[in-house]
Design an enzyme around this catalytic site. Structure first.
Site, PDB file in Angstrom:
ATOM      1  N   CYS A   2       0.811  -1.212   0.000  1.00  0.00           N
ATOM      2  CA  CYS A   2       0.000   0.000   0.000  1.00  0.00           C
ATOM      3  C   CYS A   2       0.850   1.269   0.000  1.00  0.00           C
ATOM      4  CB  CYS A   2      -0.894   0.036   1.233  1.00  0.00           C
ATOM      5  SG  CYS A   2      -1.924  -1.410   1.388  1.00  0.00           S
ATOM      6  N   ARG A  27       4.717   0.393  -6.120  1.00  0.00           N
ATOM      7  CA  ARG A  27       4.706  -0.472  -4.946  1.00  0.00           C
ATOM      8  C   ARG A  27       3.703  -1.615  -5.106  1.00  0.00           C
ATOM      9  NH1 ARG A  27       6.827   2.139  -0.297  1.00  0.00           N
ATOM     10  NH2 ARG A  27       5.405   1.041   1.064  1.00  0.00           N
ATOM     11  N   TRP A  74      -3.123  -2.599  -1.587  1.00  0.00           N
ATOM     12  CA  TRP A  74      -2.760  -3.950  -2.051  1.00  0.00           C
ATOM     13  C   TRP A  74      -3.423  -4.889  -1.066  1.00  0.00           C
ATOM     14  CZ3 TRP A  74      -0.027  -8.396  -0.679  1.00  0.00           C
ATOM     15  CH2 TRP A  74       0.471  -9.170  -1.741  1.00  0.00           C
ATOM     16  N   ASN A  98      -1.244   1.378   5.915  1.00  0.00           N
ATOM     17  CA  ASN A  98      -0.377   0.402   5.250  1.00  0.00           C
ATOM     18  C   ASN A  98       0.108  -0.554   6.334  1.00  0.00           C
ATOM     19  OD1 ASN A  98       1.616  -0.961   3.846  1.00  0.00           O
ATOM     20  ND2 ASN A  98       3.023   0.774   3.745  1.00  0.00           N
ATOM     21  N   GLY A  99      -0.003  -1.854   6.100  1.00  0.00           N
ATOM     22  CA  GLY A  99       0.461  -2.821   7.103  1.00  0.00           C
ATOM     23  C   GLY A  99      -0.678  -3.725   7.538  1.00  0.00           C
ATOM     24  N   GLU A 483      18.779 -15.290 -11.245  1.00  0.00           N
ATOM     25  CA  GLU A 483      18.270 -13.927 -11.392  1.00  0.00           C
ATOM     26  C   GLU A 483      17.689 -13.700 -12.786  1.00  0.00           C
ATOM     27  OE1 GLU A 483      17.402 -11.688  -9.543  1.00  0.00           O
ATOM     28  OE2 GLU A 483      17.390  -9.859 -10.722  1.00  0.00           O
ATOM     29  N   LYS A 487      13.833 -12.598 -13.422  1.00  0.00           N
ATOM     30  CA  LYS A 487      13.436 -11.416 -14.205  1.00  0.00           C
ATOM     31  C   LYS A 487      12.422 -11.806 -15.268  1.00  0.00           C
ATOM     32  CE  LYS A 487      14.311  -8.744 -12.249  1.00  0.00           C
ATOM     33  NZ  LYS A 487      14.986  -8.967 -11.028  1.00  0.00           N
ATOM     34  N   GLU A 490       8.978 -12.661 -13.717  1.00  0.00           N
ATOM     35  CA  GLU A 490       8.294 -11.496 -13.139  1.00  0.00           C
ATOM     36  C   GLU A 490       7.584 -10.653 -14.191  1.00  0.00           C
ATOM     37  OE1 GLU A 490      11.715  -9.706 -10.928  1.00  0.00           O
ATOM     38  OE2 GLU A 490      10.139  -9.260  -9.470  1.00  0.00           O
ATOM     39  N   HIS A 506      20.557 -34.253 -13.212  1.00  0.00           N
ATOM     40  CA  HIS A 506      19.834 -34.843 -12.077  1.00  0.00           C
ATOM     41  C   HIS A 506      18.335 -34.555 -12.142  1.00  0.00           C
ATOM     42  CE1 HIS A 506      23.640 -35.977 -10.320  1.00  0.00           C
ATOM     43  NE2 HIS A 506      24.075 -34.772 -10.620  1.00  0.00           N
ATOM     44  N   LYS A 605       6.399  -3.822  -4.989  1.00  0.00           N
ATOM     45  CA  LYS A 605       7.822  -3.474  -4.923  1.00  0.00           C
ATOM     46  C   LYS A 605       8.372  -3.665  -3.521  1.00  0.00           C
ATOM     47  CE  LYS A 605      11.609  -1.595  -6.605  1.00  0.00           C
ATOM     48  NZ  LYS A 605      12.416  -2.457  -7.488  1.00  0.00           N
TER      49      LYS A 605
HETATM   50  C1  AGP Z   1      12.911  -8.293  -7.664  1.00  0.00           C
HETATM   51  O1  AGP Z   1      12.806  -8.124  -9.039  1.00  0.00           O
HETATM   52  C2  AGP Z   1      11.665  -8.578  -6.981  1.00  0.00           C
HETATM   53  N1  AGP Z   1      10.671  -7.617  -7.239  1.00  0.00           N
HETATM   54  C3  AGP Z   1      11.744  -9.095  -5.564  1.00  0.00           C
HETATM   55  O2  AGP Z   1      12.207 -10.397  -5.670  1.00  0.00           O
HETATM   56  C4  AGP Z   1      12.609  -8.329  -4.552  1.00  0.00           C
HETATM   57  O3  AGP Z   1      13.961  -8.454  -4.884  1.00  0.00           O
HETATM   58  C5  AGP Z   1      12.335  -8.882  -3.142  1.00  0.00           C
HETATM   59  O4  AGP Z   1      10.996  -8.623  -2.830  1.00  0.00           O
HETATM   60  C6  AGP Z   1      13.246  -8.285  -2.096  1.00  0.00           C
HETATM   61  O5  AGP Z   1      13.058  -6.921  -1.966  1.00  0.00           O
HETATM   62  P1  AGP Z   1      14.090  -6.014  -1.192  1.00  0.00           P
HETATM   63  O6  AGP Z   1      15.377  -6.057  -1.948  1.00  0.00           O
HETATM   64  O7  AGP Z   1      13.473  -4.653  -1.178  1.00  0.00           O
HETATM   65  O8  AGP Z   1      14.265  -6.586   0.186  1.00  0.00           O
END
Ligand code: AGP
Length: 610
Positions: A2, A27, A74, A98-99, A483, A487, A490, A506, A605
């Site tokens: 949020c 976010r 959210w 938020n929270g 990674e 990407k 996502e 394996h 985010k």
């Molecule tokens: C990265 O592309 C992601 N959106 C997600 O995995 C992110 O890295 C993860 O939520 C950790 O966030 P932070 O680095 O703010 O702790």
């Protein structure tokens, strides 16, 4: 998660709130709303879906007023809907939040038993009723009423509250969730992060957990929940407003991929002494004697930050000769990890707010470990909790898919390895010089790689129809494979899996056929021969191969349909470079599919819930 924005001052609040919410869109959210005070009454508008819908609703009815709060939600408690969108109202009180309020079930029952009828399924509405009840019970003002309400609440939250009876005042409070206050000449703003406020002011106040602040035009008064006055000085932020704009790029993600040379340079700047072969980073907060005594480095992180941490393990072990454990913070919290006072616990996080990383760090700190935060956001919760901070200086990262913060984290963690290596007697100044020199050359190699973006785009057109893609790498290239896969999934919503190339036999080899593209990271490093054998195994089963190879390695032409060339650099710095074409690949596949790459579906985010 949020987003909160608040404004009190001489200007019209609604456009400022919507603009601030737009800057918090990254976010992640599913609905939005504003409450505006026009001097007499509070008016609330809430909509389901994107901010465009809220904007259209606000175009249909003018909401004049110089005081207001806005919110992007959210969903956690209650599905995404107009009724569950914030602000929530009770009597003359409007609240955005938020929270999560952990004792919401008990509080809801208590309020319901007392005759309250709820209009939503949210935990937030409880706050509005608690504040309203406190005002009816004689609380002297909105601050006092919010303090009474907070005394009943458990959990992590940031809130902003308006009262019909106080047409100039916003009361904000934080406990575990982020909230910053922006100070203007004759106006005051609040926001979930700096980016929401940067276009109005760069003077910010960072609240501490347990703070309650009364915001009036140009004035801020901070107290604790129990009413004791506290001083929170404002800090001048060196992020410029344009850093949080797209600046001519189609998406933030693309802009941020291109900002990596600068993000890495900024993270290295002022910290490298090439002549002495050393790293200056007093902010790590480790006494040299303590640094030499550390028995273990324990890195905690989630998502992309976890992948950066996996790379760092190689550096810490090979350069600093210190045993290193890397754990997903969310998993550590399911165990009883044996942190000790001889551990250096490193929390890696772009946002500095990730709930699991924060929680795991708390446990490490309680066990007596020295906690170091490698974070990008100034004064974030993890930065505050830690004993030392090694900030990455990537500037605001708006795209939900982390790119420039990953490479900035790698730069910071490489510095940490050299720093510890020197203090532990594991590294001579000459060896350190060679490492640091290689690191300093990374930004110019990144520019080279970014210059090949058009070729990466053409490879992306071939990959775009794939339902599933496998990424392989060994050694330092393995976390980069993870990674690269993260990407792609996502932003393109294709299934993608990163695998240690040595593990292919394996299990995953069963998946390989002509429909399965395999991205293989095989630069000419110590893992080359073994990785090429894996590549041959893929080709023998008709797999489509995209290879990342060292420029000039013509031998791979027979094995790979597409080759993304890498510069010839010392192997240790490769992860800062190999990831760049993989980020571009994910970006181009996603845009070809027409996806919203900056705000991929379901993702937030800043993950401030478990
Ligand atoms: C990265 O592309 C992601 N959106 C997600 O995995 C992110 O890295 C993860 O939520 C950790 O966030 P932070 O680095 O703010 O702790």
């Amino acid at each position: 998660m949020c987003g909160i924005v608040g404004y009190t001052g001489p200007r019209q609040a609604a456009p400022i709130l919507v603009d601030g919410l737009r800057r918090l869109e990254y976010r992640g959210y599913d609905s939005a709303g504003v409450a505006i005070h026009d001097g007499k009454c509070l008016e609330v508008v809430r909509t389901l879906g994107k901010l465009r819908v809220l904007g259209e609703a606000l175009d249909k009815r003018t909401l004049p007023g110089n005081l207001g709060v806005g919110h992007t939600r959210w969903a956690t408690h209650g599905r995404p809907s107009e009724e569950n969108a914030h602000p929530h109202v009770a009597g003359g009180v409007a609240v955005v939040h938020n929270g999560i309020i952990e004792n919401h079930t008990a509080l809801r029952k208590e309020l319901t038993d007392g005759g309250v009828r709820f209009a939503s399924d949210t935990d937030t509405e409880i706050v509005a009723h608690l504040v309203d009840r406190a005002l009816r019970a004689g609380a002297t003002d909105l601050v006092a009423a919010v303090q009474r309400a907070l005394a009943r609440m458990e959990g992590a939250y940031a809130i902003a509250v308006l009262s019909q009876a106080e047409p100039e005042v916003i009361v904000v409070a934080r406990q575990g969730s982020p909230l910053v206050i922006g100070r203007g000449e004759d106006e005051t703003l609040a926001g979930s992060d700096i980016a929401a406020l940067l276009s109005h002011t760069r003077d910010m106040i960072f609240l501490e957990d347990g703070d309650v602040a009364e915001l009036r035009p140009g004035k801020v008064r901070v107290e604790t929940v129990s009413g004791a006055r506290v001083e929170r000085p404002s800090k001048h932020i060196d992020w410029s407003p344009v850093m949080a704009e797209r600046g001519g790029y189609r998406h933030f993600m693309l802009k941020e991929i291109h900002e990596q040379p600068e993000a890495v340079s900024a993270t290295l700047r002022g910290r490298i002494d090439l002549d002495a072969g050393d790293v200056h980073a007093a902010e790590i907060g480790l006494d040299p004697a303590v640094a030499s005594r550390i028995r273990r480095v324990y890195i905690l992180a989630c998502g992309t930050s976890y992948h950066a941490s996996l790379v760092a393990r190689y550096w810490l072990e090979s350069i600093a000769k210190v045993p290193t454990v890397v754990e997903l913070a969310s998993e550590v919290r399911c165990r009883e990890p044996l942190f000790t006072a001889d551990d250096l616990v490193v929390a890696v996080s772009q946002s500095g707010e990730t709930f699991d990383t924060l929680g795991a760090c708390k446990a490490a700190k309680e066990a007596g470990a020295h906690v170091l935060a490698v974070v990008n956001v100034l004064d974030s919760a993890i930065a505050r909790l830690a004993h030392g901070q090694l900030y990455t200086r990537a500037g605001p990262e708006i795209g939900v898919a982390s790119t420039k913060c990953f490479t900035a984290q790698l730069a910071a963690l490489y510095l940490l390895a050299v720093y510890l290596g020197r203090r532990r007697g594991a590294l001579t100044p000459e060896r350190a010089q060679a490492h640091l020199q290689a690191l300093c050359e990374v930004p110019s190699h990144m520019h080279e790689l970014l210059g090949d973006a058009d070729y990466v785009r053409s490879v992306a057109t071939k990959l775009a129809p794939a339902r599933s893609v496998l990424y392989l790498g060994r050694g330092l290239n393995y976390p980069v494979a993870l990674e690269g896969a993260l990407k792609l999934k996502e932003v393109s919503y294709a299934h993608a899996e990163g695998y240690a190339a040595g593990e292919m036999k394996h299990g995953p080899i069963a998946l390989i056929d002509a429909d399965m593209p395999v991205v293989v990271i095989c630069p000419r490093d110590g893992t080359y021969d073994k990785t090429v054998s894996n590549l041959q195994e893929v080709r023998a089963r008709d797999g489509q191969v995209v290879a990342l190879a060292t420029r000039g390695d013509e031998s791979l032409h027979d094995l790979a349909q597409h080759i993304l060339w890498l510069p010839e650099v010392p192997a240790a710095v490769l992860p800062l470079l190999t990831v760049v074409p993989l980020q571009l690949l994910a970006y181009f596949v996603a845009t070809r599919k027409g996806h919203d790459v900056d705000q991929p579906r379901n993702l937030a985010k800043t993950v401030t819930v478990e």
